[in-house]
Design an enzyme around this catalytic site. Sequence first.
Site: not given
Ligand code: ARG
Length: 476
Positions: A30, A162-163, A284, A290, A297, A329
């Site tokens: 992560s 409205t509408h 544009s 334009k 948007e 995670q």
């Molecule tokens: N990177 C993990 C998370 O974001 C941290 C916790 C991981 N814990 C574990 N027991 N593997 O959730």
Amino acid sequence: MMTEDGENANFWSGRFEKPPHQLFQQLNASITFDWRLAPYDIQGSIAHARMLSDIGVLTIEEFGEIEMGLGQIMAEIAQGQFDFQLADEDIHTAVEKRLIEIAGDVGKKLHTARSRNDQVATGLALFVRDQARQHFSDLVVLQEALLEQAEAAGEAVLPGYTHLQRAQPVLLAHHLLAYFEMFGRDCGRFLRVIEATAAMPLGAGALAGVNYPVKREQVASELGFTHPGANSIDDVSNRDFALDYLAAAASMSIHLSRLAAELILWSSQEFGFVEIADEFTSGSSIMPQKKNPDACELMRAKAARVAANHQGLISLMAGLPLAYNKDMQEDKIYVFDTTDILLLVIPVAAEMTRSLKFDAARMRAAAEASFALATDVADYLVTRGVAFRDAHRIVGRLVKKCIGENRLLKDLSIGELQAESPRFDQGYYDAVDLEAALARKQSYGGTAPERVRAQLEAAAARLAGLRQAAEELREA
Ligand code: ARG
């Protein structure tokens, strides 16, 4: 630089014979997104280490070395000098490994009496709290911009819809203040998100609590939590604060998208009520004439993603058995994406709102060239003794006649009116007078100029309170 050089370098490698497969490493890591938790993770580690030294797990000197090492890591990350490795899995591991590099063996003591499970929940709660504070103060700035425009609008009038059909005339200030109300509620939502982060997970360990006499109250207070979580299993499995954050963001985004949608309509040639400044529009590549409301948007489009992020975390969390699961995670993906959107779109909305130039004459012409006062005529007939339902039908016939003859209600003669009902008299012309009609909307919260002035004053007073609250949150 992120490398994929895994080696068997994990903290947990003792139990394993083989290092993780390179594909699993990619799936498992992560660090590619949770590096953003670094300042919060380090803040949590410093508070944890300080407490460990208080209870004798670390000496004062050891704490000093750890604190200095963590400070250096914070600086390295801030300066973009930190070498993030995919093999580090996540920010928690990356920081701890680097600490051991910097401080040596003492760094290996930091993870005493904690788990990444309570660590990550704590880091995320701190992150969410910070962002909720920032969104609150950005929303106050947006409200300021709306109030400025509402004050500048004077008694400019437009058809209320409205509408998306012209319904009844309203003051532009009144209409803009409707958004002031919405964003005011959003401020309340983000305050409740902050409240949802009151309980500190740290000290819950993996899930069961820890084997040390940790002082959770002390750590909680250092990190700005109100109290430690009451149940360690809940502490590591709770993501309600993140869900509340995403829900608040989704509601807020709906409001922004409605503002955007109205500005898109109003800035079209068909409406012509407002001009959005060049700085928030684009041209544009083929049509030289334009001027497109792209900022609006995109603000409208972001609401879809913010709402999807909320739905995403709901789906992720639903059905997970207690306590921590690796699924969690991915909570950060939804949270970070929403944060990035909000950090951009709320300030854009504020700046763009300031840039708006309304065309009062054009709005007034639209209000006049419509049957927006038909209800007022019906109410006038009520004052002449006609039951409202009968009055409604009589006026409906008059409107039909006018549409057929391409005329307006105010152009009808007494003779033509009396052909529909003998109750009509000269008072009719007051009923179809725009200013008189506005002034009659005296009910609390209504569009009578007097009422709108009261709303403006109340809004200014509330804004002062909100500014103060934003200030206090910044200092908290
Ligand atoms: N990177 C993990 C998370 O974001 C941290 C916790 C991981 N814990 C574990 N027991 N593997 O959730």
